[in-house]
Design an enzyme around this catalytic site. Structure first.
Site, PDB file in Angstrom:
ATOM      1  N   ARG A  46       2.029   2.455 -33.683  1.00 41.19           N
ATOM      2  CA  ARG A  46       1.577   3.554 -34.538  1.00 41.19           C
ATOM      3  C   ARG A  46       0.864   4.570 -33.653  1.00 41.19           C
ATOM      4  NH1 ARG A  46      -3.239   4.474 -37.535  1.00 41.19           N
ATOM      5  NH2 ARG A  46      -2.791   6.107 -39.041  1.00 41.19           N
TER       6      ARG A  46
ATOM      7  N   HIS B 259     -13.708   4.866 -42.648  1.00 44.04           N
ATOM      8  CA  HIS B 259     -12.270   4.616 -42.498  1.00 44.04           C
ATOM      9  C   HIS B 259     -12.020   3.766 -41.264  1.00 44.04           C
ATOM     10  CE1 HIS B 259     -13.229   8.329 -40.302  1.00 44.04           C
ATOM     11  NE2 HIS B 259     -12.197   8.062 -39.502  1.00 44.04           N
TER      12      HIS B 259
END
Ligand SMILES: C=C1C[C@]23C[C@@]1(O)CC[C@H]2[C@@]12CCC[C@@](C)(C(=O)O1)[C@H]2[C@@H]3C(=O)O
Ligand code: AKG
Ligand code: FE2
Length: 367
Positions: free
Chosen positions: A292, A282
Site C-alpha cells: 500500500r 487515525h
C-alpha cells in the site's frame, strides 16, 4: 534474501528490509492490546450498521455545509472534484513506488538525520512504541533536491519535478479547503490574516509505503496518532489500510474511492476552532498480499504564526480552551508528548470566569 531475521536487520540499526521477510519478526509483532485486529470495542461497526467517512463533491453547492458537518462529526472526509488531475495522482504514486523499490542501501543514502525532518526512515513516531511499524517513510520539508540527488545521482530532476508540481497543486487545494472549513464556522478566510487568498501556509509531504505483510493481524503499519497540522490531504492507492477512530464505533476503515482524496483535521485546526472541529485519531493497518502506498500533504500555517482559538468563536460561555502556539512550538510539544501534545497547550477553565491565558498555572500538567 536473508535466511534469518538477524541477517535482515544488519544493514542499519533501525531500518530493516521488511519487504523481503517471510515471517513477522518479534521486533514488529504488536501485543494483542495494540494490534489492529483486537482493539476495536464491540460496536455498531461490528453489528453490521454501516457508517463511513462522508464523501463530499466539492462542486456540490452545499459543499461548505457538508464539510462543516463532516469536520464536527468525523474529523475526516473524502473529497471528489477537488481539481487535482488524475495524471498527477498517478505520477506521485509511481514516483513513490520507484523510491521505495530502490535497494535498501540506496534509500539509506537519503536517511533522515537523527536531528532532521526530511529523508528516508522508519515512522517518526516509532520512538514512542516498543514495537516497530510495518512501513517505510520519506519526508520532504522544503526542497527535495539534496535527497533526490542521493537517491538518483543521475536522474534526480524527475522526482523533484513531480514533488514540486504536487506541492503547488496541494497548496491550492489546502487553501480552498481552509476557506470551506472557516466558512462553515462562520468566518471569512480574509478575516484570518495568515489564511487569506494568496497567502501560503507551510507544508510537508510524507510518502508512506506499507509492504505486504506475512502476519498482518499482529503488525501495525502506522500506529494511532493525530497529525499536528491544520489539515492533512491524503492520497491512498487502491489498497485499503487507513482507519479513523470514532468514539461510538471504534476503528472505521476509510476505503479508497477512485479519484478521491482523504482530508483529516489536525491538532492546529482543533485549537483554531476551539475544539469544534476535533483532530481525528487515525492509523494504517497492513495486509497479506498487496503493497500500500500513501502520500500525505501535511498543511499548516506559516510556522511562526501564533495559532489560538478564533476570537469570533469566543464569548463568556465559550472561553478559549487552548493557549496560543506556533506550529514550530507545537511540533516540539508533539515530539516530546506525542498524543498528549494537545493537552499540553490546553487551558484550565476556572469555574468562575474567563481564563487568564498567560499564566503557566493555567496549563494542564502532563503527568
Ligand atoms: C510537518 C510535520 C508533520 C509531521 C512532522 C513533520 O515535521 C513532518 C512529518 C509529519 C508526520 C507524518 C506522519 C505522522 C506524523 C505524526 C509524524 O510522525 O510525522 C506527522 C507529523 C505531525 O503531524 O505531527
Ligand atoms: O497511510 C495512511 O493511510 C496514513 C498516513 C498518515 O497518517 C500520515 O502520513 O500522517
Ligand atoms: Fe497521519
Amino acid at each position: 534474501m536473508p535466511s534469518r531475521v538477524s541477517d535482515a536487520i544488519k544493514p542499519h540499526k533501525h531500518v530493516l528490509d521488511i519487504t523481503s521477510l517471510k515471517e513477522l519478526p518479534e521486533s514488529h509483532a504488536w501485543s494483542s492490546l495494540d494490534s489492529p485486529s483486537s482493539n476495536n470495542p464491540p460496536t455498531a461497526a461490528d453489528s453490521s450498521v454501516s457508517e463511513s467517512v462522508p464523501v463530499i463533491d466539492l462542486d456540490d453547492p452545499n459543499a461548505q455545509e457538508l464539510v462543516g458537518h463532516a469536520c464536527k462529526t468525523w474529523g475526516a472526509f473524502q473529497v471528489k472534484n477537488h481539481g487535482i488531475e488524475t495524471n498527477l495522482l498517478d505520477r506521485i504514486e509511481s514516483t513513490g513506488k520507484s523510491l521505495f523499490s530502490l535497494p535498501t542501501h540506496q534509500k539509506l543514502k537519503a536517511a533522515r538525520a537523527a536531528d532532521g525532518v526530511s529523508g528516508y526512515g522508519v515512522a517518526r513516531i516509532s520512538s514512542f512504541f516498543s514495537k516497530l511499524m510495518w512501513s517505510e517513510g520519506f519526508t520532504i520539508l522544503g526542497s527535495p533536491l539534496e535527497h533526490a540527488r542521493q537517491l538518483w545521482p543521475d536522474d534526480y530532476n524527475h522526482f523533484c519535478g513531480v514533488i514540486e508540481e504536487y506541492d503547488k497543486e496541494m497548496q491550492k487545494l489546502a487553501g480552498r479547503l481552509m476557506g470551506l472549513m472557516l466558512g462553515s464556522l462562520g468566518i471569512a478566510q480574509e478575516d484570518v490574516d495568515w489564511a487569506g487568498p494568496n497567502k501560503e501556509g507551510a507544508a510537508a509531504i510524507q510518502l508512506n509505503s506499507y509492504p505486504a505483510c506475512p502476519d498482518p493481524d499482529r503488525a501495525m503499519g502506522l500506529a494511532a496518532h493525530t497529525d499536528s497540522t491544520l489539515l492533512t490531504i491524503l492520497y491512498q492507492n487502491n489498497t485499503s489500510g487507513l482507519q479513523v477512530f470514532r468514539d461510538a464505533s471504534g476503528w472505521v476503515t476509510v476505503p479508497p474511492v477512485p479519484g478521491a482524496l482523504v482530508v483529516n483535521i489536525g491538532d492546529l485546526l482543533h485549537i483554531l476552532s476551539n475544539g469544534s472541529y476535533p483532530s481525528v485519531l487515525h492509523r494504517a493497518v497492513v495486509n497479506r498480499t498487496q503493497q500500500r502506498l500513501s502520500v500525505a500533504y501535511l498543511y499548516g500555517p506559516p510556522s511562526d504564526v501564533q495559532i489560538s482559538p478564533l476570537s469570533k468563536l469566543l464569548d463568556p460561555t465559550h472561553p478559549p480552551l487552548y493557549r496560543p502556539v506556533t506550529w514550530t512550538e507545537y511540533l516540539g510539544a508533539k515530539a516530546k508528548h506525542f498524543n498528549e501534545a494537545l493537552s499540553s497547550v490546553q487551558l484550565c477553565i476556572p469555574r468562575t470566569g474567563l481564563v487568564n491565558q498567560n499564566t503557566v498555572e493555567n496549563r494542564v500538567e502532563i503527568i
